[in-house]
Design a protein around this motif. Structure first.
Motif, PDB file in Angstrom:
ATOM      1  N   GLY A   1      75.883  29.646 -34.672  1.00  0.00           N
ATOM      2  CA  GLY A   1      75.344  28.290 -34.691  1.00  0.00           C
ATOM      3  C   GLY A   1      76.377  27.211 -34.972  1.00  0.00           C
ATOM      4  N   VAL A   2      77.602  27.603 -35.291  1.00  0.00           N
ATOM      5  CA  VAL A   2      78.653  26.620 -35.574  1.00  0.00           C
ATOM      6  C   VAL A   2      79.576  26.506 -34.359  1.00  0.00           C
ATOM      7  CG1 VAL A   2      80.609  26.026 -37.067  1.00  0.00           C
ATOM      8  CG2 VAL A   2      78.591  27.184 -38.022  1.00  0.00           C
ATOM      9  N   THR A   3      79.722  25.287 -33.851  1.00  0.00           N
ATOM     10  CA  THR A   3      80.580  25.080 -32.688  1.00  0.00           C
ATOM     11  C   THR A   3      82.054  25.167 -33.097  1.00  0.00           C
ATOM     12  OG1 THR A   3      78.929  23.698 -31.599  1.00  0.00           O
ATOM     13  CG2 THR A   3      81.200  23.461 -30.840  1.00  0.00           C
ATOM     14  N   LEU A   4      82.746  26.164 -32.552  1.00  0.00           N
ATOM     15  CA  LEU A   4      84.165  26.353 -32.881  1.00  0.00           C
ATOM     16  C   LEU A   4      85.046  25.415 -32.066  1.00  0.00           C
ATOM     17  CD1 LEU A   4      84.359  30.272 -32.962  1.00  0.00           C
ATOM     18  CD2 LEU A   4      83.891  28.693 -34.844  1.00  0.00           C
ATOM     19  N   GLY A   5      84.561  25.049 -30.894  1.00  0.00           N
ATOM     20  CA  GLY A   5      85.313  24.140 -30.037  1.00  0.00           C
ATOM     21  C   GLY A   5      84.480  23.811 -28.828  1.00  0.00           C
ATOM     22  N   GLU A   6      84.735  22.672 -28.218  1.00  0.00           N
ATOM     23  CA  GLU A   6      84.019  22.352 -26.986  1.00  0.00           C
ATOM     24  C   GLU A   6      84.881  21.466 -26.102  1.00  0.00           C
ATOM     25  OE1 GLU A   6      81.158  19.028 -29.140  1.00  0.00           O
ATOM     26  OE2 GLU A   6      80.405  20.096 -27.393  1.00  0.00           O
ATOM     27  N   ARG A   7      84.613  21.512 -24.818  1.00  0.00           N
ATOM     28  CA  ARG A   7      85.391  20.755 -23.847  1.00  0.00           C
ATOM     29  C   ARG A   7      84.484  20.168 -22.777  1.00  0.00           C
ATOM     30  NH1 ARG A   7      91.421  22.109 -23.028  1.00  0.00           N
ATOM     31  NH2 ARG A   7      91.932  22.916 -25.090  1.00  0.00           N
ATOM     32  N   VAL A   8      84.960  19.100 -22.169  1.00  0.00           N
ATOM     33  CA  VAL A   8      84.282  18.493 -21.032  1.00  0.00           C
ATOM     34  C   VAL A   8      85.177  18.724 -19.822  1.00  0.00           C
ATOM     35  CG1 VAL A   8      83.362  16.362 -20.041  1.00  0.00           C
ATOM     36  CG2 VAL A   8      83.248  16.760 -22.514  1.00  0.00           C
ATOM     37  N   ALA A   9      84.584  19.123 -18.695  1.00  0.00           N
ATOM     38  CA  ALA A   9      85.388  19.434 -17.510  1.00  0.00           C
ATOM     39  C   ALA A   9      84.550  19.214 -16.271  1.00  0.00           C
ATOM     40  CB  ALA A   9      85.845  20.895 -17.567  1.00  0.00           C
ATOM     41  N   ALA A  10      85.207  19.202 -15.112  1.00  0.00           N
ATOM     42  CA  ALA A  10      84.464  19.227 -13.855  1.00  0.00           C
ATOM     43  C   ALA A  10      83.850  20.614 -13.713  1.00  0.00           C
ATOM     44  CB  ALA A  10      85.402  18.931 -12.686  1.00  0.00           C
ATOM     45  N   SER A  11      82.709  20.693 -12.999  1.00  0.00           N
ATOM     46  CA  SER A  11      82.016  21.983 -12.941  1.00  0.00           C
ATOM     47  C   SER A  11      82.904  23.080 -12.362  1.00  0.00           C
ATOM     48  CB  SER A  11      80.730  21.859 -12.121  1.00  0.00           C
ATOM     49  OG  SER A  11      81.021  21.465 -10.801  1.00  0.00           O
ATOM     50  N   ARG A  12      83.752  22.696 -11.394  1.00  0.00           N
ATOM     51  CA  ARG A  12      84.585  23.731 -10.773  1.00  0.00           C
ATOM     52  C   ARG A  12      85.766  24.122 -11.650  1.00  0.00           C
ATOM     53  NH1 ARG A  12      84.653  22.206  -4.342  1.00  0.00           N
ATOM     54  NH2 ARG A  12      82.483  21.634  -4.189  1.00  0.00           N
TER      55      ARG A  12
END
Lengths: 321, 209
Positions: free
Chosen positions: B21-32
């Protein structure tokens, strides 16, 4: 072994091929019936179906080969050309699969895939040879010098040969896909009953668009009962015209290049009259490997460079060659 | 539970690595470019894909191709790792992301661009596809998602509050998917929510028209 995936048009396919070209499993989930009610392939419907079928065909291929995930050494996938939305399903699935297991990925051109259907055992064809690639989307004459290297000697200027079959079938009131139906009906008809001219284009190119116009003229004024009576003659004559155009060009190209072997691949290679019209010793893949399949993709991959992890993470599909 | 969560249905795709339940990391990217982003996340966290316990994937509604790209990745991962997958509504994930951020008592309506001058939205628990001018919401409601951004003018004129374009509230973020994931199961059962039929008529339908 190599896991192959193919989703470029309306067949969802997975296959397992060994490094020496033995076909261990080939699963093809065809969408033909789904698209038949639309009279042709609907890209969005094809893409939706690929997503539903892509995991089941891989599982089935593993079962057929009695293989496990650990037996897969590399993943091959059709990168293009084809319907972009359809290709993306295969490319995304293949990349994710390869990434998760740290396997190399081998992107394969669909056209090279068709040629590579000839490299599978037991045929195990070896270049050089002259190859006609004829399908619903492509008609080209290739001078194949090495397993993955060819030059295009000629191609269609308008409709593909398979497209000509489909359009002709529609004019004759036959079901989609047309090639199979015309082939079946033509066996009962007289191929000389009608003369359908095929355009003479210079060089080794093809043109089939005038042919379907000739068929249109021959059929449009016929009352339904008369069309029904003459349908097999029309189918036989129309098929004869397409096959003659293809086989004449093969012979001409072979003369010009001095090729000692000729081959035919692609969906139209399943046509019985075309197969019978070829010179003795012509290289022909089994019928199941003529239409789109993943075995030919995995076969091509054996001769192509592998992209090791992580070089393929940004790999994208392409719609046009 | 180490979960890779992603959503490629909207104009900005997201991927998150979530542990218990704890977000270790996240990113935003193009779907491809989803896999590149996922790879970077795992490398940053010092884990390999084989350590994943499951996948949580946005199922749309949104761009048809975008939805399929996410679900195709989920299929590849599930096949390769033998892990279960949970499908989560992209609209529900957007609404979840605004929980605790929007003022108490404020209605949050997730709005995704549906193309063709329409939006997908979650209204009173029902997923709908309507022109933005017909979207039902109470005055002062918070509207989040790429559809709210695209049709900001018409929605604000009707009394909506739309956070600034660059607000992360417009992103369906993986932590929300994991929070909402009710059950992880076979990937074949995780199906897209297109909410709109393909644009094609059968031969029979064309004849009837």
């Amino acid at each position: 072994m190599i896991l192959g995936l193919e989703t470029s048009c309306d067949e969802t396919a997975a296959a397992l091929v060994t490094a020496d070209g033995r076909l261990l499993a080939s699963i093809v989930a065809t969408q033909t019936e789904l698209h038949a009610q639309y009279g042709g392939v609907v890209p969005e419907i094809a893409s939706r179906r690929h997503l539903e079928l892509v995991a089941p065909v891989v599982r089935e291929a593993l079962q057929q080969a009695r293989a496990g995930l650990d037996d897969i050494r590399a993943v091959a996938v059709t990168q293009g050309p084809g319907l972009i939305g359809a290709l993306l399903v295969g490319v995304a699935s293949a990349k994710a699969f390869a990434w998760a297991r740290r396997l190399p990925l081998i992107p394969v051109d669909h056209l090279l895939g068709h040629v590579s259907s000839l490299y599978l055992q037991p045929l195990a064809a070896e270049p050089p040879f002259l190859c006609l690639l004829a399908s619903g989307g492509h008609t080209m004459l290739l001078d194949v010098q090495e397993p993955t290297r060819y030059t295009v000697l000629g191609q269609t200027l308008d409709d593909a040969a398979g497209e000509a079959f489909d359009k002709g079938a529609r004019l004759l009131g036959l079901a989609y896909p047309g090639g199979v139906e015309i082939d079946r009906l033509a066996r009962q008809g007289d191929p000389e009953a009608y003369s359908f001219p095929v355009a003479r284009v210079p060089g080794l190119d093809f043109s089939f668009s005038g042919l379907k116009t000739s068929l249109l003229y021959a059929t449009r004024d016929l009352p339904p009962a008369e069309l029904e009576r003459r349908r097999s003659d029309l189918a036989a004559s129309y098929q004869r015209a397409i096959v003659r155009a293809l086989s004449e060009r093969i012979v001409l190209a072979a003369e010009r290049t001095g090729a000692s072997q000729v081959a035919v691949v692609g969906g139209v290679a399943a046509n019985s009259e075309l197969r019978a019209s070829l010179p003795a010793g012509a290289l022909l893949a089994p019928l199941a490997l003529c239409t789109d399949n993943a075995a030919m993709i995995a076969s091509a991959a054996r001769f192509l460079p592998e992209l090791p992890y992580p070089q393929y993470l940004s790999l994208d599909a392409y719609a046009a060659a | 539970m180490l979960i890779l969560a992603f959503d490629t249905a909207t104009s900005s795709s997201t991927v998150a690595l979530v542990h218990d339940g704890v977000t270790l990391g996240e990113r935003v990217a193009a779907s491809r470019a989803l896999l590149e982003a996922a790879d970077a996340l795992l490398n940053d966290a010092g884990v390999v894909p084989a350590e994943l316990d499951g996948v949580a994937c946005g199922i749309g509604p949104g761009s048809f191709t975008g939805v399929r790209i996410g679900l195709a990745h989920a299929r590849g991962l599930a096949l390769a790792l033998g892990v279960p997958v949970a499908g989560v509504s992209t609209l529900a994930a957007l609404a979840q992301g605004a929980l605790g951020v929007a003022p108490a008592g404020c209605v949050v309506v997730p709005v995704v661009d549906a193309r063709r001058k329409e939006v997908f939205a979650l209204v009173d628990g029902v997923e709908v596809c309507v022109p933005p001018a017909d979207l039902a919401f109470p005055a002062g409601a918070w509207l989040v998602g790429d559809g709210a951004v695209r049709y900001r003018d018409v929605l604000e004129a009707r009394g909506a509050a739309v956070p600034p374009d660059e607000s992360p509230l417009h992103l369906p973020r993986g932590g929300a998917h994991v929070a909402l994931a009710a059950a992880y199961g076979p990937v074949d059962e995780v199906l897209p929510a297109y909410l709109r039929a393909p644009d094609a008529k059968t031969i029979a339908e064309r004849g009837a028209a």
